[in-house]
Design a protein around this motif. Structure first.
Motif, PDB file in Angstrom:
ATOM      1  N   VAL A  26       0.837  -1.206   0.000  1.00 25.19           N
ATOM      2  CA  VAL A  26       0.000   0.000   0.000  1.00 25.19           C
ATOM      3  C   VAL A  26       0.874   1.259   0.000  1.00 25.19           C
ATOM      4  O   VAL A  26       1.826   1.378   0.774  1.00 25.19           O
ATOM      5  N   SER A  27       0.540   2.192  -0.884  1.00 22.82           N
ATOM      6  CA  SER A  27       1.334   3.429  -0.986  1.00 22.82           C
ATOM      7  C   SER A  27       0.909   4.437   0.066  1.00 22.82           C
ATOM      8  O   SER A  27      -0.206   4.398   0.579  1.00 22.82           O
ATOM      9  N   ALA A  28       1.824   5.360   0.341  1.00 20.05           N
ATOM     10  CA  ALA A  28       1.488   6.488   1.208  1.00 20.05           C
ATOM     11  C   ALA A  28       1.442   7.738   0.348  1.00 20.05           C
ATOM     12  O   ALA A  28       2.317   7.956  -0.491  1.00 20.05           O
ATOM     13  N   TYR A  29       0.399   8.545   0.522  1.00 20.80           N
ATOM     14  CA  TYR A  29       0.258   9.773  -0.264  1.00 20.80           C
ATOM     15  C   TYR A  29       0.373  10.995   0.622  1.00 20.80           C
ATOM     16  O   TYR A  29      -0.127  11.001   1.760  1.00 20.80           O
ATOM     17  N   LEU A  30       1.006  12.006   0.086  1.00 22.79           N
ATOM     18  CA  LEU A  30       1.137  13.248   0.848  1.00 22.79           C
ATOM     19  C   LEU A  30      -0.228  13.903   1.000  1.00 22.79           C
ATOM     20  O   LEU A  30      -0.569  14.443   2.038  1.00 22.79           O
ATOM     21  N   ILE A  31      -1.007  13.852  -0.082  1.00 25.38           N
ATOM     22  CA  ILE A  31      -2.338  14.449  -0.037  1.00 25.38           C
ATOM     23  C   ILE A  31      -3.377  13.373  -0.346  1.00 25.38           C
ATOM     24  O   ILE A  31      -3.310  12.711  -1.376  1.00 25.38           O
ATOM     25  N   THR A  32      -4.308  13.187   0.566  1.00 18.79           N
ATOM     26  CA  THR A  32      -5.391  12.229   0.367  1.00 18.79           C
ATOM     27  C   THR A  32      -6.681  12.873   0.839  1.00 18.79           C
ATOM     28  O   THR A  32      -6.687  13.552   1.864  1.00 18.79           O
ATOM     29  N   VAL A  33      -7.752  12.693   0.054  1.00 18.43           N
ATOM     30  CA  VAL A  33      -9.068  13.122   0.526  1.00 18.43           C
ATOM     31  C   VAL A  33     -10.004  11.934   0.409  1.00 18.43           C
ATOM     32  O   VAL A  33     -10.343  11.515  -0.695  1.00 18.43           O
ATOM     33  N   PRO A  34     -10.403  11.345   1.526  1.00 14.25           N
ATOM     34  CA  PRO A  34     -11.274  10.175   1.457  1.00 14.25           C
ATOM     35  C   PRO A  34     -12.747  10.556   1.327  1.00 14.25           C
ATOM     36  O   PRO A  34     -13.141  11.649   1.732  1.00 14.25           O
ATOM     37  N   SER A  35     -13.525   9.650   0.754  1.00 17.35           N
ATOM     38  CA  SER A  35     -14.970   9.850   0.682  1.00 17.35           C
ATOM     39  C   SER A  35     -15.657   8.595   1.198  1.00 17.35           C
ATOM     40  O   SER A  35     -15.489   7.511   0.648  1.00 17.35           O
ATOM     41  N   GLU A  36     -16.397   8.745   2.281  1.00 11.94           N
ATOM     42  CA  GLU A  36     -17.066   7.577   2.856  1.00 11.94           C
ATOM     43  C   GLU A  36     -18.195   7.103   1.964  1.00 11.94           C
ATOM     44  O   GLU A  36     -18.520   5.915   1.928  1.00 11.94           O
ATOM     45  N   LYS A  37     -18.792   8.055   1.242  1.00  8.65           N
ATOM     46  CA  LYS A  37     -19.937   7.726   0.395  1.00  8.65           C
ATOM     47  C   LYS A  37     -19.533   6.785  -0.736  1.00  8.65           C
ATOM     48  O   LYS A  37     -20.148   5.760  -0.957  1.00  8.65           O
ATOM     49  N   SER A  38     -18.448   7.179  -1.429  1.00 15.70           N
ATOM     50  CA  SER A  38     -18.038   6.363  -2.576  1.00 15.70           C
ATOM     51  C   SER A  38     -17.082   5.246  -2.165  1.00 15.70           C
ATOM     52  O   SER A  38     -16.649   4.467  -3.010  1.00 15.70           O
ATOM     53  N   GLU A  39     -16.757   5.160  -0.906  1.00 16.92           N
ATOM     54  CA  GLU A  39     -15.804   4.165  -0.403  1.00 16.92           C
ATOM     55  C   GLU A  39     -14.508   4.184  -1.199  1.00 16.92           C
ATOM     56  O   GLU A  39     -14.013   3.138  -1.647  1.00 16.92           O
ATOM     57  N   SER A  40     -13.989   5.373  -1.393  1.00 16.68           N
ATOM     58  CA  SER A  40     -12.709   5.493  -2.103  1.00 16.68           C
ATOM     59  C   SER A  40     -12.096   6.845  -1.763  1.00 16.68           C
ATOM     60  O   SER A  40     -12.707   7.651  -1.059  1.00 16.68           O
ATOM     61  N   ASN A  41     -10.890   7.068  -2.282  1.00  9.49           N
ATOM     62  CA  ASN A  41     -10.249   8.362  -2.085  1.00  9.49           C
ATOM     63  C   ASN A  41     -10.232   9.126  -3.398  1.00  9.49           C
ATOM     64  O   ASN A  41      -9.392   8.854  -4.253  1.00  9.49           O
ATOM     65  N   GLU A  92      -5.757  11.502  -4.470  1.00 15.15           N
ATOM     66  CA  GLU A  92      -4.552  10.879  -3.927  1.00 15.15           C
ATOM     67  C   GLU A  92      -3.382  11.426  -4.725  1.00 15.15           C
ATOM     68  O   GLU A  92      -3.306  11.210  -5.931  1.00 15.15           O
ATOM     69  N   ALA A  93      -2.485  12.159  -4.093  1.00 16.55           N
ATOM     70  CA  ALA A  93      -1.399  12.774  -4.865  1.00 16.55           C
ATOM     71  C   ALA A  93      -0.060  12.654  -4.145  1.00 16.55           C
ATOM     72  O   ALA A  93      -0.012  12.639  -2.910  1.00 16.55           O
TER      73      ALA A  93
END
Lengths: 456, 335
Positions: A263-278, A281-282
């Motif tokens: 699993v990668s680590a991203y400096l910028i991540t914005v998760p969305s619980e609705k879509s079950e995804s991020n 990711e940058a």
């Protein structure tokens, strides 16, 4: 509103308020004991003056810690009685031992410390200071052992319709608890260090009591440095421990949705619980999260989608609390490094912008610490005891109106107390230390209102 | 053998911790109640005298809570959720009482001090009264069935509950005024104590008598008459405290007054045994030392911890009281 939601709100709020006072108590108890040791060893009255100045701020704060803790204890009975019935056999004993072993020690020796300057020899008085420091650190052990058991239940069996203790040593040696303990104590040092640095900055900006606050600054720096280096290190081990023992919390902290290897680590991540995804990711480093969690770039990490919705913690709250806490941690590291540099180069007094920044940074460790608790407690949801008892089943059967009353009281009254506490600390901090001569030749001439001579 | 004894041992330890709490914090609460009714200068002395003590006394309450939780978790759960509102009001009052003691001396401003003294008095009064009401209701039993408690706050405010509350307030205030004279040498404490003594004695007699009608507390005493020594000693302390008061012996009178509190609480604890939270509806629903206790293993661990730490605590608490025995209130207040 239902009892469960109200009780959760009340619990979260009372912990948060309590936790505004406790970390400073832990760090300052140690600070004061160290300063007084320096005084007793060197005989230098400046250290006594420092112990008294920082000790005064400590005692104001200490009272609030004690009284807000009272509400915490009884809340398990008032609001979480189903939990208490089911888990009390195990959970109650650390709390009882905490009272017996730590609270008596703290409360007795703090008053000896405050009121005993003239009644005790230097060494006996110093002993009281160390007993207070010991008490605060011991009390943290027991409460975190209790909490650690809720994170990772050990040493029990289910019998007679409840969880019964079978191995006290297992509860005491619970690795989850000790990972948390080191992280919490060190973060208390960071907070205390930054409070010292901030108050020093205030006076250095105004060029008053320069020698006093320059020496205090050096001590504050050491505390903050030890704290922040330790916090980063223990934070790492805490994370690894969480990945092993509480996969759902770890997945929420990192917003990992799919079970994957590397699993990668991203400096910028914005998760969305609705879509079950991020959706965002940058700037990623492949395999870094796997490596940080399991020391292996290709390690498999369980994703949230493989955990039933009913057993998942709130992702956004956990994720953002964790992210912001980590960012603040790095901010503290930079500030301490900068402070160290300026201090060694003797350029502190000219660095007004840095000093101002330090002053305004005083609230940040408070924020970071409460975010840390949010990760720990919200990330454990929907469980009160991980994998064993849900929060929904733990709550008392009481009328909602009762809880509404107590919640309203907590919000109004505690907020008032916080404001008063900060007002008094700020007032005393601004006033600065007593002149050293006065610290030397006690008893001093007291204020007119308090001059009650000739009554004994 | 020990396994069967453990819940009983813990029952009496539980009672002992409550008794110590009430006898120690009792006079502190009394001091608090009186504070607002004294002139400024005496108010200063009185509140100052609490400085080194209130915190250590309050830990006995925290310990009482901890012991209840650890040794009798079911009791802890049912008792505190049943008495939700009174307990919340007690907790809030305790918070403000403590804050008032500490914040009072943080400013010389008269209005600031008046405000905190008022808060201290109201808070202390509520703690004393409501603890009395709560214990009074426990003594006579509550509306408890298989599903828990079925009363309201108002059903707690029955005559016997209120009587117990009033007795708590009076006896604490009496001891508080003696503490005042003991710490400051002022005659004012004696004057107040003398005024309170008669109503306190009336309340105590009423309490003893109505306990015979409203509760079953005397049952254990009649089955083991030797136990009557305890309530008799309580009455003797209550009478002795008046004699010592007449002789102007503040310390002695305070000591016997506090002993009266200690022995009264122990009397009620003996009377309750093995009940801890009795049901008025049917004894089958009562919580007792045996059906509410933790597992023998937990009780054993806790007993070991108590045997090790309680003597240590008692040693340094006694030392602490001795250290601050000589009255030097001006200095204590000034910090």
């Amino acid at each position: 509103m239902d009892v469960l939601l109200l009780s959760r709100l009340q619990f979260a709020l009372t912990v948060a308020y309590h936790f505004l006072f406790v970390p400073l108590t832990i760090g300052f108890a140690l600070l004061v004991a160290v300063l007084e040791t320096m005084y007793v060893r060197s005989g230098d009255a400046r250290y006594k003056s420092m112990a008294k100045f920082w000790g005064k701020l400590f005692t104001i704060n200490f009272v609030l810690g004690v009284v807000t803790g009272l509400t915490m204890e009884f809340q398990f009975g008032t609001n979480w009685s189903e939990y208490s019935k089911f888990m009390g056999d195990i959970f109650g004993s650390p709390l009882a031992v905490e009272a017996l072993m730590a609270f008596f020690l703290e409360s007795t020796f703090i008053s000896i410390w405050i009121f005993g300057w003239e009644r005790l020899s230097k060494k006996a008085h110093l002993f009281a200071a160390w007993m207070v420091a010991l008490g605060t650190h011991l009390s943290a052990i027991w409460i975190i052992v209790a909490n650690g058991w809720m994170q990772n239940p050990v040493g029990y069996v289910l019998r007679n319709g409840r969880a019964e203790l079978v191995d006290f040593m297992a509860v005491l040696k619970n690795s989850y608890a000790w990972h948390m303990y080191s992280h919490v104590i060190l973060s208390a040092y960071v907070l205390s260090g930054f409070v010292v640095l901030g108050i020093c900055a205030y006076h250095l900006l105004r060029k008053q009591n320069i020698e006093f606050f320059k020496s205090s600054f050096r001590i504050g720096l050491v505390i903050a440095l030890v704290g922040i280096l330790g916090v980063v290190l223990t934070g790492h081990f805490n994370g690894q421990n969480t990945a092993r023992m509480q996969p759902s919390k770890f997945a929420a902290m990192e917003a990992i949705w799919d079970t994957e290897r590397g699993v990668s680590a991203y400096l910028i991540t914005v998760p969305s619980e609705k879509s079950e995804s991020n959706p965002v990711e940058a700037i990623g480093v492949p395999g870094l999260t796997s490596f940080l969690a399991f020391n292996n770039f290709n390690a498999k990490i369980k994703g949230l989608k493989d955990i039933p919705l009913a057993k998942r913690p709130p992702v956004a709250l956990t994720f953002w609390s964790f992210r912001i806490m980590v960012l603040l941690g790095f901010y503290f590291l930079v500030m301490v490094a900068l402070g160290w540099y300026l201090q060694t180069k003797n350029r502190l007094l000219d660095s007004t912008r840095f000093l101002k920044l330090l002053l305004y940074s005083i609230p940040l460790p408070y924020v970071a610490i409460n975010l840390g608790w949010t990760v720990t407690e919200v990330g454990r949801q929907p469980w009160t005891v991980y994998g064993l008892m849900t929060t929904a089943k733990s709550v008392s059967v009481v009328p909602a109106s009762n809880v509404m009353f107590s919640l309203a009281a907590v919000i109004v009254l505690y907020s008032l107390l916080v404001i008063l506490d900060f007002y008094l600390i700020a007032k005393n901090a601004k006033k600065g230390p007593e002149p050293i001569g006065e610290a030397l030749d006690e008893p001093t001439a007291s204020h007119s209102e308090f001059a009650l001579s000739g009554n004994s | 053998m020990l396994e069967e004894l453990l819940p009983s041992i813990w029952f009496f330890l539980w009672g002992l911790v409550w008794a110590i709490y009430f006898s120690l914090d009792g006079f502190n609460l009394g001091v608090g109640i009186l504070a607002r009714f004294l002139p400024q200068k005496e108010q200063n002395k009185l509140i100052g005298s609490l400085g080194p003590f209130w915190d250590g006394n309050e830990v006995w309450l925290i310990t009482a809570g901890g012991v209840t939780f650890a040794a009798f978790p079911k009791l802890y759960a049912v008792m505190f959720s049943s008495l939700y509102l009174p307990l919340i009001i007690i907790l809030i009052s305790l918070v403000f009482r403590a804050v008032a003691i500490e914040f009072y001396r943080q400013s010389d401003d008269v209005n600031w001090q008046k405000a905190w003294a008022t808060i201290l008095s109201v808070g202390s009064f509520l703690v004393a009264l409501l603890f009395g009401v709560a214990f009074g209701n426990i003594f006579q039993g509550l509306l408890l069935d298989a599903n828990g408690y079925h009363g309201s706050v108002f059903s707690l405010l029955n005559p016997y509950g209120i009587l117990t509350g009033v007795l708590f307030v009076l006896i604490f205030s009496y001891n508080g005024s003696l503490w005042f004279s003991h710490k400051t040498g002022s005659k004012k404490g004696f004057t107040i104590a003398r005024k309170i003594y008669a109503p306190m004695l009336v309340a105590a007699v009423l309490f003893l008598v109505s306990t015979a009608f409203s509760t079953t507390l005397w049952g254990n005493f009649f089955s083991k008459p030797l136990l009557f020594v305890v309530p008799l000693l309580a009455v003797a302390s209550l009478l002795a405290t008046r004699g010592l008061l007449s002789r102007g012996n503040a310390a002695g009178s305070l000591l016997t007054g506090s002993l009266a509190v200690l022995l009264t609480v122990i009397t009620t604890i003996i009377g309750l045994f093995p009940n801890m939270f009795p049901s008025k509806i049917d004894p089958a629903y009562s919580l007792t030392a045996f059906n509410a206790s933790s597992s023998p293993y937990t009780l054993k661990i806790m007993l070991a911890a108590t045997i090790v730490f309680l003597p240590v605590v008692l040693i340094y608490q006694v030392w602490h009281y001795k250290l601050f025995a000589p009255a030097r209130i001006d200095e204590e207040l000034k910090y």
